[in-house]
Design a protein around this motif. Structure first.
Motif, PDB file in Angstrom:
ATOM      1  N   CYS A  12      -8.795   0.745   6.495  1.00  0.00           N
ATOM      2  CA  CYS A  12      -8.247   0.906   7.854  1.00  0.00           C
ATOM      3  C   CYS A  12      -6.732   1.020   7.880  1.00  0.00           C
ATOM      4  O   CYS A  12      -6.167   1.572   8.809  1.00  0.00           O
ATOM      5  CB  CYS A  12      -8.660  -0.297   8.688  1.00  0.00           C
ATOM      6  N   ARG A  13      -6.054   0.475   6.917  1.00  0.00           N
ATOM      7  CA  ARG A  13      -4.584   0.387   6.886  1.00  0.00           C
ATOM      8  C   ARG A  13      -4.029  -0.427   8.039  1.00  0.00           C
ATOM      9  O   ARG A  13      -2.852  -0.317   8.370  1.00  0.00           O
ATOM     10  CB  ARG A  13      -3.929   1.778   6.896  1.00  0.00           C
ATOM     11  N   GLY A  14      -4.866  -1.203   8.662  1.00  0.00           N
ATOM     12  CA  GLY A  14      -4.404  -1.966   9.818  1.00  0.00           C
ATOM     13  C   GLY A  14      -4.771  -3.438   9.780  1.00  0.00           C
ATOM     14  O   GLY A  14      -4.742  -4.107  10.799  1.00  0.00           O
ATOM     15  N   GLY A  15      -5.122  -3.966   8.608  1.00  0.00           N
ATOM     16  CA  GLY A  15      -5.416  -5.398   8.510  1.00  0.00           C
ATOM     17  C   GLY A  15      -6.771  -5.788   9.060  1.00  0.00           C
ATOM     18  O   GLY A  15      -6.992  -6.944   9.412  1.00  0.00           O
ATOM     19  N   CYS A  60      -8.547   0.646  -0.094  1.00  0.00           N
ATOM     20  CA  CYS A  60      -7.795   1.137   1.054  1.00  0.00           C
ATOM     21  C   CYS A  60      -8.800   1.611   2.098  1.00  0.00           C
ATOM     22  O   CYS A  60      -9.704   2.372   1.784  1.00  0.00           O
ATOM     23  CB  CYS A  60      -6.899   2.284   0.635  1.00  0.00           C
ATOM     24  N   LEU A 114      -2.951  -8.884   1.942  1.00  0.00           N
ATOM     25  CA  LEU A 114      -3.538  -7.561   2.169  1.00  0.00           C
ATOM     26  C   LEU A 114      -2.450  -6.534   1.879  1.00  0.00           C
ATOM     27  O   LEU A 114      -1.337  -6.624   2.416  1.00  0.00           O
ATOM     28  CB  LEU A 114      -4.021  -7.439   3.617  1.00  0.00           C
ATOM     29  N   GLN A 128       0.832  -1.209   0.000  1.00  0.00           N
ATOM     30  CA  GLN A 128       0.000   0.000   0.000  1.00  0.00           C
ATOM     31  C   GLN A 128       0.871   1.265   0.000  1.00  0.00           C
ATOM     32  O   GLN A 128       0.647   2.192  -0.786  1.00  0.00           O
ATOM     33  CB  GLN A 128      -0.887  -0.025   1.241  1.00  0.00           C
ATOM     34  N   CYS A 162     -10.112  -4.107   7.835  1.00  0.00           N
ATOM     35  CA  CYS A 162     -11.317  -3.861   7.018  1.00  0.00           C
ATOM     36  C   CYS A 162     -11.406  -4.769   5.787  1.00  0.00           C
ATOM     37  O   CYS A 162     -12.480  -4.949   5.237  1.00  0.00           O
ATOM     38  CB  CYS A 162     -11.369  -2.399   6.591  1.00  0.00           C
ATOM     39  N   GLY A 163     -10.303  -5.330   5.355  1.00  0.00           N
ATOM     40  CA  GLY A 163     -10.332  -6.251   4.219  1.00  0.00           C
ATOM     41  C   GLY A 163     -10.473  -5.588   2.858  1.00  0.00           C
ATOM     42  O   GLY A 163     -10.730  -6.256   1.863  1.00  0.00           O
ATOM     43  N   ALA A 164     -10.289  -4.262   2.810  1.00  0.00           N
ATOM     44  CA  ALA A 164     -10.500  -3.547   1.544  1.00  0.00           C
ATOM     45  C   ALA A 164      -9.348  -3.701   0.557  1.00  0.00           C
ATOM     46  O   ALA A 164      -9.497  -3.347  -0.613  1.00  0.00           O
ATOM     47  CB  ALA A 164     -10.717  -2.059   1.830  1.00  0.00           C
TER      48      ALA A 164
HETATM   49  S1  FES Z   1      -6.672  -1.273   4.362  1.00  0.00           S
HETATM   50 FE1  FES Z   1      -7.996  -2.364   5.769  1.00  0.00          FE
HETATM   51  S2  FES Z   1      -7.176  -4.389   5.699  1.00  0.00           S
HETATM   52 FE2  FES Z   1      -5.814  -3.271   4.447  1.00  0.00          FE
END
Ligand code: FES
Ligand code: SF4
Ligand code: SF4
Length: 259
Positions: free
Chosen positions: A57-60, A55, A81, A41, A62-64
């Motif tokens: 949550c950037r924290g693993g 993109c 991810l 990312q 939200c799964g986006a």
């Molecule tokens: S941005 Fe949410 S899991 Fe990667």
């Protein structure tokens, strides 16, 4: 993901002050040299892409940011991810932020909380060939085949518990030869289990009762009257739950808990 007019950032070459070794990656076929410590990312952003999809949550969580990649001389498509996977040299990368999987529409209040409901809404569950590709694709290390097997058996509790860590990234479904949409099957089971089968939590019922009785009305009114500085001070003075606190931890001041 979209490409902005931004040019890739320059970083010092290896051996100079502030150095960071760079590795080549390929985004939709185009090469970029990016610092080796970046996640996919961050590498995309470093290369000048603006993440408007794929993109969250950037924290693993939200799964986006489901992403597929491959390396030269390897036939294997790998997945991960983008916010959690660090770049590796010669990675060919493409994101799949949305997967158009089958999604049943239902009213959870009226659905029967029994195993047959999964089969009724997702009859394709029986097409599973047990290949295990879903389990191998899951960035959350979930035994996806395991919970799909339980879904076939109609065991809602086992599916709900086995899929609890699912972030709905869709990577399992993207690779499934039987065209299952594992995460939608799993969330149906978790909803049925949570809504109809799990005993209600006594502390939540008590809190709702207190809320309805107006226990918190005064404290909310007081908060609404405070200035921004007063709110900031209140926030800073809050007793924070320690990192390693066990489940029995409660704050010293319980006035705002209605106790
Ligand atoms: S941005 Fe949410 S899991 Fe990667
Ligand atoms: S990838 Fe699909 S067919 Fe293979 S085990 Fe998983 S659900 Fe079954
Ligand atoms: S079970 Fe599927 S959707 Fe859920 S986290 Fe694993 S790969 Fe992603």
């Amino acid at each position: 993901m979209s490409k902005t007019a931004t040019k890739p950032k320059k970083i010092p070459a290896k051996g100079k002050t502030g150095e960071e070794h760079r590795v080549p990656i390929f985004v939709m076929g185009k090469r970029y040299d990016v610092p080796e410590s970046l996640t996919i990312q961050k590498a995309l952003e470093y290369a000048g892409y603006q993440l408007v999809r794929g993109c969250g949550c950037r924290g693993g969580i939200c799964g986006a940011c489901g992403t597929v990649f491959r390396f030269p001389n390897s036939y294997r498509i790998e997945v991960g991810l983008a916010c959690q996977t660090v770049v590796r040299p010669d990675m060919y990368i493409a994101q799949i932020p949305f997967f158009p999987g089958n999604k049943a529409v239902y009213d959870i209040e009226t659905l029967p909380a029994e195993g047959g409901t999964i089969a009724a809404l997702y009859p394709e569950v029986f097409k599973c060939v047990g290949c295990g590709t879903c389990t191998r694709s899951c960035p959350m290390d979930i035994d996806v085949l395991g919970y799909i097997s339980k879904a076939i058996q109609g065991d809602l509790k086992a599916v709900a518990e086995g899929s609890f860590d699912c972030v709905m990234c869709g990577l399992c479904a993207a690779r499934c030869p039987a065209e299952e949409v594992q995460y939608n099957i799993a969330i149906l089971a978790r909803r049925l289990y949570a809504r109809h089968l799990v005993p209600k939590a006594a502390h939540v019922a008590k809190a709702v009762q207190a809320l309805e009785a107006g226990t918190f009305d005064k404290v909310l009114q007081d908060l609404k009257r405070k200035t921004m500085d007063e709110l900031k001070k209140l926030y800073k003075d809050l007793e924070i739950e320690p990192d390693m606190a066990d489940e029995s931890w409660t704050p010293q001041n319980k006035s705002h808990l209605g106790e």
